[in-house]
Design an enzyme around this catalytic site. Sequence first.
Site, mmCIF file in Angstrom:
data_model
loop_
_atom_site.group_PDB
_atom_site.id
_atom_site.type_symbol
_atom_site.label_atom_id
_atom_site.label_comp_id
_atom_site.label_asym_id
_atom_site.label_seq_id
_atom_site.Cartn_x
_atom_site.Cartn_y
_atom_site.Cartn_z
ATOM 1 N N LYS A 107 1.161 -11.285 -31.201
ATOM 2 C CA LYS A 107 1.640 -11.764 -30.107
ATOM 3 C C LYS A 107 2.129 -11.107 -29.091
ATOM 4 C CE LYS A 107 3.958 -14.602 -33.882
ATOM 5 N NZ LYS A 107 3.497 -14.111 -35.123
HETATM 6 C C1 LIG Z 1 3.114 -14.977 -35.953
HETATM 7 C C2 LIG Z 1 1.852 -14.633 -36.984
HETATM 8 C C3 LIG Z 1 0.930 -15.232 -37.699
HETATM 9 C C4 LIG Z 1 1.115 -16.807 -37.305
HETATM 10 O O1 LIG Z 1 0.713 -17.247 -36.183
HETATM 11 P P1 LIG Z 1 1.149 -18.636 -35.601
HETATM 12 O O2 LIG Z 1 0.732 -18.696 -34.189
HETATM 13 O O3 LIG Z 1 2.518 -19.041 -35.602
HETATM 14 O O4 LIG Z 1 0.580 -19.761 -36.702
HETATM 15 C C5 LIG Z 1 0.125 -14.781 -38.220
HETATM 16 N N1 LIG Z 1 0.162 -13.533 -38.565
HETATM 17 C C6 LIG Z 1 0.891 -12.717 -37.932
HETATM 18 C C7 LIG Z 1 0.942 -11.180 -38.141
HETATM 19 C C8 LIG Z 1 1.950 -12.990 -37.105
HETATM 20 O O5 LIG Z 1 2.920 -12.309 -36.524
#
Ligand SMILES: *Cc1c(COP(=O)(O)O)cnc(C)c1O
Length: 432
Positions: A107
């Site tokens: 993210k």
């Molecule tokens: C946020 C996150 C996900 C999920 O991603 P989405 O876009 O919400 O489907 C998967 N793995 C990790 C480590 C995350 O932080």
Amino acid sequence: MYYLSLNNNSSKTSFKEAVRKGIAPDRGLYFPEEITSLPEEFLKNLHEYSNEEIAFKALEQFTGNEIPKEELEKIIKETLCFDFPLVQIADDIYALELFHGPTMAFKDVGARFMARCLRYFNAEEEDKEITVLVATSGDTGGAVASGFLGVKGVNVVILYPSGKVSAIQKKQLTTLGQNITALEVDGTFDDCQEMVKSAFIDPQLSSVSLTSANSINVARWLPQMLYYFFAYKELSAGNKKIVFSVPSGNFGNICAGMVAARLGLPIDHFIASTNINDTVLQFLETGIYQPKPSKQTISNAMDVGNPSNFIRIQKLMNNDTHRLKSVFSSFSYTDRETKKAIKLIYKNSGYIADPHGAVGYLGLKEYMKSTDKCTGVFLETAHPIKFRDVVESVIGKKLPIPGQIKSVLDKEEVSIPINSYEGLKSYLISKS
Ligand SMILES: *Cc1c(COP(=O)(O)O)cnc(C)c1O
């Protein structure tokens, strides 16, 4: 570029307003009015372009003429300040490591991009402070906190479910200070998300400029499409079909991949791999979309019972479930299966997967069992150190602590406890 609300009851809006508002006034998610494929020449010769050049080409239509070329280039350069290595772990199976950013979560890219877009738009509107409100099930909070730290004119308020984020994640969201505030919610991630949604439509908060930094915000969501371009660029040597397995929670990352495919990137299939929070899998099997309260698992960033981006995926497919199923599958795994996978991957290849990546691996293997030869990529969305207890106990080995994590470990945690929407509301009012 204009953005429409998927609830169809708000007028279309600019990229700038979509970013500054987060969610449309009718509570719908914003969606690009049109998506234009990239030139075939460009896609065929992807390997000749740098990541920054690819990012510019992929993103420019979504920011339209609202961010000047030089500014968008600068934002991209600052966003992509780390690598996205593709690690082969078996014949035809690769892990795409998205965790080399400042908080070691995928993210980081979306958060850094969004923070810099807001910084640009805020510089245009000097005196208008904006509050970014974000609910986190684990990794979003840390990435947003780090991405927005010190950005002028932006205050960040993070809501996280008490006792449901890992120790390192908690450090990452509660220790930065400055323009970042952490609220510890007595409840689940879904409760946090509901509170955020309520704040957006609360008339008594209309004087507070609020926006979201969850993947509902287009500036957080869209840059995630870049991972698929970068991976494709590395793999494009062969002419086998390429499939991606994406560990999914709110389904923003996988949906961004599907936008990359819509831009012309030749991806054969998407696999939404989930833990036991399997609302989408159930939908594919029964045709009924039934949100459920989230259940706690060891892959906690995916503990989502009502994935907010699924509606965007349906829109991309014209709400045609048949069409969706031709390019998209979902598989769900228990914690026990996930731990077994971590162990197996380690034993077979020496690779240490985190619980989210391991779920992605399982979905990929399952899909590849029933399909012609293809190249499979699973996204490694977090560094295993962030799920240290689980991973160390499964592989029976201590993990070294990377520098990014070391630097937060002995900082002091500061957070404000709240136990209801009223708590959030009074906090926001007191600060405005
Ligand atoms: C946020 C996150 C996900 C999920 O991603 P989405 O876009 O919400 O489907 C998967 N793995 C990790 C480590 C995350 O932080």
